[in-house]
Scaffold this motif. Sequence first.
Motif, PDB file in Angstrom:
ATOM      1  N   ASN A 195       0.821  -1.208   0.000  1.00  0.00           N
ATOM      2  CA  ASN A 195       0.000   0.000   0.000  1.00  0.00           C
ATOM      3  C   ASN A 195       0.856   1.259   0.000  1.00  0.00           C
ATOM      4  O   ASN A 195       0.323   2.374   0.080  1.00  0.00           O
ATOM      5  N   ALA A 196       2.171   1.090  -0.073  1.00  0.00           N
ATOM      6  CA  ALA A 196       3.083   2.236  -0.093  1.00  0.00           C
ATOM      7  C   ALA A 196       3.684   2.461  -1.474  1.00  0.00           C
ATOM      8  O   ALA A 196       3.893   3.603  -1.892  1.00  0.00           O
ATOM      9  N   LEU A 197       3.976   1.384  -2.176  1.00  0.00           N
ATOM     10  CA  LEU A 197       4.516   1.500  -3.524  1.00  0.00           C
ATOM     11  C   LEU A 197       3.412   1.921  -4.484  1.00  0.00           C
ATOM     12  O   LEU A 197       2.283   1.432  -4.406  1.00  0.00           O
ATOM     13  N   THR A 198       3.731   2.823  -5.395  1.00  0.00           N
ATOM     14  CA  THR A 198       2.743   3.323  -6.346  1.00  0.00           C
ATOM     15  C   THR A 198       2.522   2.327  -7.478  1.00  0.00           C
ATOM     16  O   THR A 198       3.292   1.383  -7.664  1.00  0.00           O
ATOM     17  N   GLU A 199       1.484   2.572  -8.264  1.00  0.00           N
ATOM     18  CA  GLU A 199       1.246   1.737  -9.444  1.00  0.00           C
ATOM     19  C   GLU A 199       2.401   1.850 -10.430  1.00  0.00           C
ATOM     20  O   GLU A 199       2.725   0.896 -11.136  1.00  0.00           O
TER      21      GLU A 199
END
Length: 261
Positions: A195-199
Amino acid sequence: MQDLLNGQLARLVALSPSPYVRVSALVRQACATTLSLPPLPAEARVDDPADATESVLVEFAEQFSADVSAISDDLRGRFLSALGDAAVPAVMLTYFADFLPRVRAGLAALGSPEPWSDAIEWDHDSDPSDVLFNSFLPAVHELRTLDPVTTEVVRLRGAAQHNCRMCKARRESDALEAGGTEALYEQIAWYEISNALTERHKAALRYVDALIWTPAAIAPDVAAGVREHFSEAEAFELTVDVMHNAANKIAVSLAADAVPS
């Protein structure tokens, strides 16, 4: 810069040091077969290993491509004993044989132009170590289209996949200054549910994994994700960054990747 790097890639393809023409041909064939990719062109024609030394060379190259972290002490020892003074040049040539086809396959999957032409003027004189460490790797390092955090996330994924101890322990200061944190980096291992790394990060990491593990079968959705989240220049930099980072395979293959105490 992309034209400059394409020139650098073409130079690596053309490396054929006079004492190691047959070595280069053997590892280009072995790596490509392992990866199920078309081999780099080779100056010499080879079929099977001609002797015990060449058999060890091919075995080493195959494992280097399949999973460098699984090179055993036994295989490493036999390789160093059999190749002697030729061992380090052979590892350099194996790295080129292993990763240049991956770069070509990755760019093809993205719909990018061929990075080098079929017209090759063989380079018999250049030292592969010099070309790698003083020309190619610095040129890739100078690319600045990607943001520092994405570059570091990609580097750390490659470090983990190749199990390079030095690379896993290192942190790039420009990424830290740009907002990279240990909490973020810890999620690279399970990036799909992060939930921290972006798409954008996740699209890059899927591509990294494909280049490392399945370069002959890069899924269309992986390539589409790169095209969606990255410009053409960024996608090119991402591709050559993976090769740049994979130079750690040289140290890992020789068990020279220990973290200094």
